[in-house]
Design an enzyme around this catalytic site. Structure first.
Site, PDB file in Angstrom:
ATOM      1  N   LYS A 278      -4.245  -8.868  -3.078  1.00  0.00           N
ATOM      2  CA  LYS A 278      -5.003  -9.957  -3.710  1.00  0.00           C
ATOM      3  C   LYS A 278      -5.218  -9.722  -5.202  1.00  0.00           C
ATOM      4  O   LYS A 278      -5.141 -10.670  -5.994  1.00  0.00           O
ATOM      5  CB  LYS A 278      -6.356 -10.129  -3.022  1.00  0.00           C
ATOM      6  CG  LYS A 278      -6.185 -10.662  -1.624  1.00  0.00           C
ATOM      7  CD  LYS A 278      -7.485 -10.836  -0.902  1.00  0.00           C
ATOM      8  CE  LYS A 278      -7.164 -11.211   0.529  1.00  0.00           C
ATOM      9  NZ  LYS A 278      -8.288 -11.505   1.352  1.00  0.00           N
ATOM     10  N   ASP A 314     -11.391 -17.217  -0.095  1.00  0.00           N
ATOM     11  CA  ASP A 314     -12.244 -16.274   0.658  1.00  0.00           C
ATOM     12  C   ASP A 314     -13.694 -16.505   0.260  1.00  0.00           C
ATOM     13  O   ASP A 314     -14.595 -16.453   1.093  1.00  0.00           O
ATOM     14  CB  ASP A 314     -11.895 -14.822   0.282  1.00  0.00           C
ATOM     15  CG  ASP A 314     -10.623 -14.338   0.947  1.00  0.00           C
ATOM     16  OD1 ASP A 314     -10.260 -14.888   1.994  1.00  0.00           O
ATOM     17  OD2 ASP A 314      -9.997 -13.414   0.400  1.00  0.00           O
TER      18      ASP A 314
HETATM   19  P1  NAP Z   1      -8.445  -4.151   0.594  1.00  0.00           P
HETATM   20  O1  NAP Z   1      -8.412  -4.776  -0.752  1.00  0.00           O
HETATM   21  O2  NAP Z   1      -7.318  -3.279   1.023  1.00  0.00           O
HETATM   22  O3  NAP Z   1      -9.813  -3.284   0.676  1.00  0.00           O
HETATM   23  C1  NAP Z   1     -10.075  -2.511   1.812  1.00  0.00           C
HETATM   24  C2  NAP Z   1     -11.478  -1.914   1.718  1.00  0.00           C
HETATM   25  O4  NAP Z   1     -11.734  -1.243   2.961  1.00  0.00           O
HETATM   26  C3  NAP Z   1     -11.643  -0.874   0.609  1.00  0.00           C
HETATM   27  O5  NAP Z   1     -12.922  -0.990   0.055  1.00  0.00           O
HETATM   28  C4  NAP Z   1     -11.508   0.437   1.367  1.00  0.00           C
HETATM   29  O6  NAP Z   1     -12.211   1.501   0.765  1.00  0.00           O
HETATM   30  C5  NAP Z   1     -12.179   0.078   2.672  1.00  0.00           C
HETATM   31  N1  NAP Z   1     -11.770   0.973   3.743  1.00  0.00           N
HETATM   32  C6  NAP Z   1     -10.557   1.065   4.314  1.00  0.00           C
HETATM   33  N2  NAP Z   1     -10.576   1.985   5.291  1.00  0.00           N
HETATM   34  C7  NAP Z   1     -11.839   2.482   5.331  1.00  0.00           C
HETATM   35  C8  NAP Z   1     -12.480   3.457   6.136  1.00  0.00           C
HETATM   36  N3  NAP Z   1     -11.828   4.116   7.096  1.00  0.00           N
HETATM   37  N4  NAP Z   1     -13.808   3.685   5.922  1.00  0.00           N
HETATM   38  C9  NAP Z   1     -14.468   3.012   4.975  1.00  0.00           C
HETATM   39  N5  NAP Z   1     -13.920   2.089   4.169  1.00  0.00           N
HETATM   40  C10 NAP Z   1     -12.611   1.823   4.354  1.00  0.00           C
HETATM   41  O7  NAP Z   1      -8.623  -5.246   1.734  1.00  0.00           O
HETATM   42  P2  NAP Z   1      -9.219  -6.745   1.631  1.00  0.00           P
HETATM   43  O8  NAP Z   1      -8.137  -7.681   1.272  1.00  0.00           O
HETATM   44  O9  NAP Z   1     -10.450  -6.711   0.839  1.00  0.00           O
HETATM   45  O10 NAP Z   1      -9.557  -7.030   3.170  1.00  0.00           O
HETATM   46  C11 NAP Z   1     -10.613  -6.338   3.837  1.00  0.00           C
HETATM   47  C12 NAP Z   1     -10.827  -6.924   5.217  1.00  0.00           C
HETATM   48  O11 NAP Z   1     -11.189  -8.297   5.151  1.00  0.00           O
HETATM   49  C13 NAP Z   1      -9.595  -6.893   6.136  1.00  0.00           C
HETATM   50  O12 NAP Z   1      -9.994  -6.412   7.390  1.00  0.00           O
HETATM   51  C14 NAP Z   1      -9.164  -8.328   6.273  1.00  0.00           C
HETATM   52  O13 NAP Z   1      -8.565  -8.612   7.527  1.00  0.00           O
HETATM   53  C15 NAP Z   1     -10.496  -9.026   6.156  1.00  0.00           C
HETATM   54  N6  NAP Z   1     -10.337 -10.424   5.720  1.00  0.00           N
HETATM   55  C16 NAP Z   1     -10.930 -11.415   6.443  1.00  0.00           C
HETATM   56  C17 NAP Z   1     -10.834 -12.714   6.038  1.00  0.00           C
HETATM   57  C18 NAP Z   1     -11.471 -13.780   6.837  1.00  0.00           C
HETATM   58  O14 NAP Z   1     -11.270 -14.958   6.507  1.00  0.00           O
HETATM   59  N7  NAP Z   1     -12.238 -13.445   7.846  1.00  0.00           N
HETATM   60  C19 NAP Z   1     -10.145 -13.061   4.893  1.00  0.00           C
HETATM   61  C20 NAP Z   1      -9.559 -12.054   4.176  1.00  0.00           C
HETATM   62  C21 NAP Z   1      -9.667 -10.731   4.591  1.00  0.00           C
HETATM   63  P3  NAP Z   1     -11.511   2.482  -0.311  1.00  0.00           P
HETATM   64  O15 NAP Z   1     -11.700   1.827  -1.648  1.00  0.00           O
HETATM   65  O16 NAP Z   1     -12.253   3.735  -0.146  1.00  0.00           O
HETATM   66  O17 NAP Z   1     -10.057   2.609   0.082  1.00  0.00           O
END
Ligand code: NAP
Length: 483
Positions: A278, A314
């Protein structure tokens, strides 16, 4: 045409598999004679319910046949004698066969890569004047996928270009959009004859592949991983319901910088962006709305006159879901409430920015300290350490991390003791719908909002951006129950 691959050990199983392929909606079957132990070709071919493409793939081209070439070609000629409609001969072993009424397909496979000289090889294959040429290669990234699509679109004679692996999936689905003759599909999941092969059922039902033509408008989701995304199910269903000649596919993208070239080659109308691209996409669009500029993350791109226009749905999706819940819980909105956002990725960034805009008192926590602190400073909000989440004294908690997502569904980013009765708690993870994080929150008496609520709202905004109208309410309601 959808060609179902029949790869059974016995002739009886092959007969039943062909019948099943027809029932599922395949147009022809590829009989993989190399998988059969004692092939009874007269029996199989006299029972064929669909046209049959006969193949005896040798081990050196990724198949099962390990015998003499004269035996292999004997089997192919037998298949022609007993009524095979098409016969596949590998370019690397090409020789004239007694084809009888069968039509020749000359094929080439590379399970490792998309070779440099593929285009030249395909031209040499075409000079043998087959019914069509088939090339199946492994794209190593979307730059290779774009190259395979270009080959499919521009080749001077009939060709079926197969892109293997997860990266190749869009071309397996959209082959007809780019002039392809056929795609190969498994009769059942687990019965694939090559990596990334979809099932006949998915092609026919989910993607409506039989009605794709050169005017089909193409959308998709870009990310890595993308297999978990529910967006193809939702958007393809909406397109079908509204009678739109449009499809939505999954793009496993390694290198977002190669996206503009892929967008041009595949003539994409728009795409959603998911983990982890993103922020990268926000940086490569030609125009961006206020939210993308403020948040620094784009989850929606529309393509207008070749320009990429970035938006972020989002944020409104999440904010509407949280506002509704806050009104239900406290009969007032989120104004002045303390909101803890877990994570510092694309989603957390958007939600924290949106909560601040709605005048909530936002606190960020992230596993990686520096990244979380940097985001808090950038947005001008508070920060707590991952080890001290209770210090946030939150009334609203949002999980914007990917923790708890399938397959690791027994995980939660926080300890259950963090949750209190008088809280609104939202998980952005939506596979599964009921995460451990939400179960813990609800068990403590908090009002839980699941990721599907946010997902459907953001998808609705996305659809409006692409098509100028919302998703009909009855479809949204149905998805809200089905997902
Ligand atoms: P992203 O940019 O890759 O960010 C992932 C985040 O998760 C980072 O802050 C990362 O921390 C943290 N993380 C990953 N593994 C972890 C762990 N084991 N313990 C603690 N923190 C952890 O991902 P994103 O695009 O923001 O998406 C995040 C989530 O939102 C996904 O699950 C996605 O499916 C969901 N989502 C939902 C919707 C909806 O409409 N419901 C829409 C979009 C996304 P670090 O910085 O430490 O790596």
């Amino acid at each position: 045409m959808i060609c179902a691959v029949v790869r059974t050990e016995t002739s009886e199983q092959a007969v039943s598999a062909m019948a099943e392929a027809k029932r599922l909606g395949a147009d022809l079957c590829e009989l993989r004679i190399d998988y059969l132990r004692n092939p009874d070709l007269p029996k199989i071919l006299s029972a064929k319910p669909l046209p049959v493409l006969a193949t005896v793939r040798p081990k050196w081209e990724g198949g099962q046949f390990d015998g003499d070439e004269s035996v292999r070609f004997g089997l192919l000629e037998d298949a022609c004698l007993h009524g095979a409609d098409y016969v596949d001969v590998e370019f690397r072993a090409y020789k004239d066969l007694k084809l009888r009424d069968a039509k020749l397909i000359v094929s080439y496979h590379d399970f490792e890569k998309t070779p440099e000289d593929l285009e030249a090889t395909a031209l040499k294959m075409a000079s043998l004047e087959p019914l069509f040429v088939k090339v199946a290669c492994q794209p190593r990234g979307i730059a290779d996928l774009a190259r395979l699509v270009r080959l499919q679109k521009t080749f001077p004679s009939p060709i079926a270009v197969i892109a293997m692996g997860e990266v190749g999936e869009p071309l397996r689905v959209l082959y007809a959009r780019y002039g392809g003759r056929l795609t190969f599909a498994s009769i059942q999941a687990g019965q694939e004859s090559a990596p990334g092969q979809l099932s006949v059922e998915d092609l026919v039902r989910l993607y409506q592949a039989k009605t794709i033509d050169d005017e089909t408008e193409v959308y998709g989701v870009v990310g890595d991983p993308v297999a978990h995304s529910k967006s193809p199910v939702v958007f393809n269903d909406v397109f079908k319901h509204l009678g739109m000649n449009a499809r939505y596919v999954r793009f496993k993208v390694d290198d977002p910088a190669a996206l503009p070239a892929l967008v041009r080659e595949m003539d994409l109308r728009g795409f959603s962006v998911t983990i982890p691209h993103k922020q990268a996409v926000a940086g490569l669009v030609d125009e961006a709305d206020d939210i993308v500029r403020g948040v620094g993350a784009a989850n929606t791109v529309s393509v207008k006159d070749g320009r990429l226009i970035g938006a972020n749905t989002d944020l409104p999706g999440a904010m509407e879901a949280i506002q509704d819940a806050a009104v239900r819980k406290w009969s007032h909105g989120i104004y002045g409430m303390r909101a803890l956002v877990l994570g510092a990725g694309g989603v957390s960034r958007a939600i924290a920015w949106g909560l601040k805009r709605e005048a909530a008192r936002v606190v960020i926590a992230n596993r990686s300290f520096e990244r979380g602190k940097a985001l808090a400073e950038e947005l001008g909000v508070d920060f707590v350490r991952w080890e001290s989440l209770a210090d946030a004294r939150a009334q609203i908690i949002v999980n914007g991390t990917s923790v708890g997502m399938t397959p690791k569904t027994d995980e939660s980013p926080v300890d259950a003791s963090l949750f209190k009765k008088d809280m609104v708690v939202m998980d952005t993870v939506y596979t599964p719908r009921s995460t451990k994080f939400l179960k813990d929150a609800r068990a403590a008496g908090a009002l839980g909002i699941d990721g599907v609520e946010m997902f459907l709202r953001q998808a609705n905004h996305q659809f409006r951006i692409w098509r100028g109208r919302p998703i009909p309410t009855e479809i949204l309601k149905e998805f809200s129950q089905r997902l």
